[in-house]
Design a protein around this motif. Structure first.
Motif: not given
Length: 299
Positions: A149-175
């Motif tokens: 079962x494929x589980x995807x993590x989505x972040x909406x942090x780009x709109x509230x915390x900026x691109x770098x924070x969104x990328x950090x979250x995305x990398x963490x979710x993948x880890x």
């Protein structure tokens, strides 16, 4: 092959996977008939179809799970589902994953917005602290019974915390083990390139007509580095426009003749939904029953 296994292979394949958004079982059948290998149905389209309201967390987990069960029952292709924010805390996330699995979905995603969430291209979004999303994601991964079962993590942090924070979250979710990652609503192609360069995971792109993200073809998104592209609301917008035009014609003319070239007729629709197959199956069972009765000794 299980639909989960097939969907995982499509996500991880070298070529980009293009998934149209559907809104119900009927439109799922039409998408499958068109030849798409997988489909998606988001909360935006589901909310519009089921209650005629905007995507603002108005549907419950049970309503969505039942909706997905009907869609999965109508088609053989994998269905990718929207689990919103998980419908609560980690306990709710766990129950949602189990319910969605029982419905037959091949994959699902959860997001890090504050509940009640908003469509990712609406203003006024807010995200939960990253540790809250970490807990939800781990609960989702632990809850699945089918490891494919494929589980995807989505972040909406780009709109509230900026691109770098969104990328950090995305990398963490993948880890943590997310099978796919979605950074929602980049506003430029350059942002999209930065996301794809930084996040080492299968990434999803979202084509929203009139939304914040540039509309690109599947080939262009593949070149940037995306693994999957969805068109989650195109059908909903098309249906709304077609319904408006139909009812305007009917109101004006008192008959639908002027709209006939944009409609299926009685036979065409019955063929689409498989009525001839239903009748053939019914007759086959009746014929089989007749043979059984004919073979029994007379009483």
């Amino acid at each position: 092959m299980r639909r989960t296994t097939r969907f995982r292979a499509l996500v991880e394949a070298p070529e980009i996977l293009e998934m149209p958004g559907v809104q119900d079982a009927l439109t799922a059948r039409i998408a499958a008939e068109a030849g798409f290998e997988a489909i998606t149905c988001g909360g935006y389209a589901s909310t519009a179809a089921l209650i005629g309201e905007p995507d603002t967390s108005q549907l419950s987990m049970r309503e969505l799970a039942d909706h997905y069960a009907r869609i999965c029952d109508a088609v053989d292709v994998p269905v990718f589902a929207d689990a919103d924010t998980g419908f609560g805390n980690v306990t709710n996330v766990r129950r949602a994953v189990r319910a969605y699995e029982q419905a037959g979905v091949a994959g699902l995603f959860i997001e890090d917005q504050v509940f009640p969430k908003r469509c990712g291209h609406m203003a006024g979004k807010a995200v939960v602290p990253v540790q809250d999303m970490v807990a939800k994601l781990q609960a989702a991964l632990d809850a699945r019974r089918d490891g494919d079962l494929v589980i995807m993590a989505r972040t909406d942090a780009l709109a509230t915390e900026g691109l770098d924070a969104a990328i950090d979250r995305a990398c963490l979710y993948r880890e943590l083990g997310a099978d796919m990652v979605f950074v929602e609503a980049p506003e430029t192609v350059e942002q999209m390139r930065r996301i794809c360069a930084a996040v080492k995971a299968p990434l999803l792109a979202n084509n929203i007509e009139g939304g914040m993200t540039p509309m690109l073809t599947a080939a262009e998104l593949h070149e940037i580095g995306y693994a999957v592209v969805t068109h989650p609301v195109a059908l909903t917008y098309a249906v709304a426009r077609a319904a408006r035009d139909l009812f305007a014609t009917l109101r004006r003319d008192g008959i639908t003749t002027g709209f006939a070239d944009r409609m299926l007729d009685f036979k065409g629709f019955n063929d689409l939904v498989g009525l001839p197959d239903v009748r053939a199956r019914e007759q086959a069972y009746l014929d089989q029953a007749a043979r059984v009765m004919a073979s029994r000794p007379a009483v």
